[in-house]
Design an enzyme around this catalytic site. Structure first.
Site, mmCIF file in Angstrom:
data_model
loop_
_atom_site.group_PDB
_atom_site.id
_atom_site.type_symbol
_atom_site.label_atom_id
_atom_site.label_comp_id
_atom_site.label_asym_id
_atom_site.label_seq_id
_atom_site.Cartn_x
_atom_site.Cartn_y
_atom_site.Cartn_z
ATOM 1 N N CYS A 10 17.579 -0.345 18.001
ATOM 2 C CA CYS A 10 16.675 0.802 18.035
ATOM 3 C C CYS A 10 17.428 2.120 17.855
ATOM 4 O O CYS A 10 18.388 2.402 18.592
ATOM 5 C CB CYS A 10 15.907 0.820 19.364
ATOM 6 S SG CYS A 10 14.744 2.208 19.473
ATOM 7 N N THR B 98 -6.065 -6.544 12.034
ATOM 8 C CA THR B 98 -5.398 -7.627 11.322
ATOM 9 C C THR B 98 -3.899 -7.391 11.303
ATOM 10 O O THR B 98 -3.452 -6.278 11.037
ATOM 11 C CB THR B 98 -5.912 -7.714 9.867
ATOM 12 O OG1 THR B 98 -7.339 -7.755 9.859
ATOM 13 C CG2 THR B 98 -5.375 -8.944 9.162
ATOM 14 N N CYS C 105 16.256 -3.852 21.385
ATOM 15 C CA CYS C 105 16.722 -2.509 21.740
ATOM 16 C C CYS C 105 18.093 -2.189 21.143
ATOM 17 O O CYS C 105 18.403 -1.012 20.894
ATOM 18 C CB CYS C 105 16.761 -2.352 23.257
ATOM 19 S SG CYS C 105 15.132 -2.500 24.049
ATOM 20 N N TYR D 244 -8.005 8.162 13.732
ATOM 21 C CA TYR D 244 -6.764 7.516 13.308
ATOM 22 C C TYR D 244 -6.705 7.380 11.786
ATOM 23 O O TYR D 244 -5.713 7.757 11.153
ATOM 24 C CB TYR D 244 -6.607 6.130 13.951
ATOM 25 C CG TYR D 244 -5.519 5.335 13.267
ATOM 26 C CD1 TYR D 244 -4.181 5.622 13.529
ATOM 27 C CD2 TYR D 244 -5.820 4.358 12.326
ATOM 28 C CE1 TYR D 244 -3.173 4.940 12.872
ATOM 29 C CE2 TYR D 244 -4.822 3.675 11.668
ATOM 30 C CZ TYR D 244 -3.495 3.964 11.949
ATOM 31 O OH TYR D 244 -2.492 3.304 11.288
ATOM 32 N N ASP E 59 -1.573 4.594 16.707
ATOM 33 C CA ASP E 59 -2.081 3.230 16.745
ATOM 34 C C ASP E 59 -1.349 2.452 17.841
ATOM 35 O O ASP E 59 -0.653 3.032 18.672
ATOM 36 C CB ASP E 59 -1.923 2.557 15.381
ATOM 37 C CG ASP E 59 -0.467 2.302 15.004
ATOM 38 O OD1 ASP E 59 0.445 2.744 15.741
ATOM 39 O OD2 ASP E 59 -0.238 1.638 13.968
ATOM 40 N N TRP F 227 0.826 -1.212 0.000
ATOM 41 C CA TRP F 227 0.000 0.000 0.000
ATOM 42 C C TRP F 227 0.866 1.270 0.000
ATOM 43 O O TRP F 227 0.343 2.367 -0.076
ATOM 44 C CB TRP F 227 -0.939 0.012 1.203
ATOM 45 C CG TRP F 227 -0.330 -0.485 2.474
ATOM 46 C CD1 TRP F 227 0.380 0.245 3.385
ATOM 47 C CD2 TRP F 227 -0.367 -1.832 2.975
ATOM 48 N NE1 TRP F 227 0.782 -0.550 4.427
ATOM 49 C CE2 TRP F 227 0.338 -1.827 4.206
ATOM 50 C CE3 TRP F 227 -0.927 -3.016 2.515
ATOM 51 C CZ2 TRP F 227 0.489 -2.988 4.980
ATOM 52 C CZ3 TRP F 227 -0.772 -4.151 3.270
ATOM 53 C CH2 TRP F 227 -0.082 -4.141 4.483
ATOM 54 N N ARG F 228 2.178 1.106 0.091
ATOM 55 C CA ARG F 228 3.059 2.276 0.019
ATOM 56 C C ARG F 228 3.440 2.559 -1.429
ATOM 57 O O ARG F 228 4.595 2.460 -1.836
ATOM 58 C CB ARG F 228 4.298 2.057 0.887
ATOM 59 C CG ARG F 228 3.985 2.111 2.380
ATOM 60 C CD ARG F 228 5.209 1.923 3.246
ATOM 61 N NE ARG F 228 4.833 2.003 4.666
ATOM 62 C CZ ARG F 228 5.655 1.743 5.667
ATOM 63 N NH1 ARG F 228 6.908 1.364 5.434
ATOM 64 N NH2 ARG F 228 5.235 1.839 6.919
ATOM 65 N N GLY G 250 -13.009 -10.305 9.354
ATOM 66 C CA GLY G 250 -13.736 -9.999 10.574
ATOM 67 C C GLY G 250 -14.155 -8.541 10.638
ATOM 68 O O GLY G 250 -13.819 -7.725 9.782
ATOM 69 N N GLU H 31 -5.334 0.887 5.910
ATOM 70 C CA GLU H 31 -5.470 1.329 7.300
ATOM 71 C C GLU H 31 -6.740 0.767 7.942
ATOM 72 O O GLU H 31 -6.727 0.395 9.120
ATOM 73 C CB GLU H 31 -5.461 2.862 7.373
ATOM 74 C CG GLU H 31 -4.134 3.501 7.004
ATOM 75 C CD GLU H 31 -2.994 3.096 7.925
ATOM 76 O OE1 GLU H 31 -3.255 2.628 9.055
ATOM 77 O OE2 GLU H 31 -1.833 3.241 7.520
#
Length: 345
Positions: A202, A51, A199, A125, A143, A28-29, A89, A45
């Site tokens: 990160c 999901t 971490c 959102y 989110d 989707w990008r 769902g 989104e």
């Protein structure tokens, strides 16, 4: 350790540099940073709200194959939309997508946060995500991934939605808001994971209170989950896995879907009472029990006992109908019975 206003430029730069190197390649990008395809962003989104990305990719590609444009979605009957959404769902999301697509087809694609908020089923959102990722608006998304990253950076064990949104708004990079939103979401999905966060990979660990504590996975504290309600029901399979009697669901969770005729076992009664009520409503004869399946739906554990039967309304092709996972499980009992030594009900 707290994140001060003086830290913000360095944190933004570190996170964006990491994203430019390691950001996910997602279907989707499509389009440049801050100029993604708004239809693809919107569908993704909505789909990913309940999901995980691994499954979401499959559902996304299936949905976009069925409805490659917002005009195609708007023109389709809602039954076809629900069929394409099958398995995802929370079917109210699909119905709202269809309703909103109709508005867009008539009035044009919104380009602002306010414009997206005005569409059916579009919350804060989703509006922030589409207006930012597709139109470059400086709106911070909030989110589950964003919540976890910000709670750990600030050392907040019980972050509320207003607190998370305020921290996200403060940290948002005004020069690259779309990329920054994607970066925080990717960091939460790839590095700052719920359990066993990596971490050492990160880019913002130097500013992270949870990392400094030595127990980063303890932030934020687990959410208090609502108690799971037990629901018992009976269903009648009149036909087989190819053609069967189906009824339209009218409940909040499965509204609009088709399914086997079902009756909930009421308080203080047995399955036999509910089954007799169901058989009388349909005018059928119960032939025997096929088995029991269970399924969890939003704090409900449904235990469904499925029976075979004879007579009743006309059968319809099962493959053409949008069914819940619960009904697919129920139909699986027929397949299992046919493969057994005693196929007769």
């Amino acid at each position: 350790m707290t994140l001060s206003p003086a830290d913000l430029p360095a944190v933004r730069a570190a996170l964006l540099a990491w994203f430019d190197r390691a950001g996910r390649d997602l279907p989707w990008r499509v389009g440049p940073e801050g100029g993604r395809d708004p239809y693809r962003v919107w569908v993704s989104e909505v789909l990913l709200q309940q999901t995980q990305v691994a499954r979401g990719r499959v559902y996304f590609e299936r949905f976009l194959t069925a409805f490659p444009t917002v005009e195609a979605l708007a023109a389709a009957p809602v039954e076809a939309v629900l069929k394409a959404w099958e398995g995802c769902g929370y079917y109210a999301r699909a119905r709202n997508l269809h309703r909103a697509a109709g508005v867009i087809a008539r009035e044009g694609m919104p380009t602002t946060h306010e414009g997206w908020r005005a569409l059916p089923g579009v919350g804060p959102y989703t509006a922030a995500a589409v207006s930012s990722l597709a139109f470059g608006e400086a709106r911070a998304v909030s989110d589950g991934n964003v919540r976890r990253v910000l709670a750990r950076v600030h050392g907040e064990r019980q972050p509320t939605e207003p607190w998370v949104q305020a921290r996200a708004d403060e940290l948002l990079d005004p020069a690259r808001p779309a990329a920054f939103n994607e970066a925080v979401m990717d960091l939460g999905a790839m590095v700052c994971t719920p359990r066993n966060p990596r971490c050492h990979e990160c880019p913002v660990s130097a500013w992270c209170t949870a990392f400094a504590s030595g127990e980063p996975a303890s932030f934020p504290a687990p959410k208090v989950r609502a108690a799971v309600r037990q629901v018992r029901a009976v269903a009648l399979l009149l036909g087989d896995e190819r053609e069967a009697v189906l009824e339209r669901r009218e409940s909040t969770f499965l509204g609009g879907l088709m399914g086997l005729p079902t009756e909930v076992v009421g308080e203080g009664e047995g399955e036999g009472d509910a089954l007799a009520r169901l058989a009388a409503r349909l005018g059928v004869t119960v032939a025997g029990e096929l088995g029991t399946v269970t399924h969890t739906m939003t704090h409900r554990l449904v235990t469904l006992t499925v029976y075979g039967g004879r007579g009743g309304p006309a059968r319809t092709p099962v493959a053409d109908a949008a069914l819940s996972r619960l009904d697919h499980k129920a139909l699986g009992l027929w397949r299992a019975r046919q493969g057994s030594l005693f196929p007769e009900v």
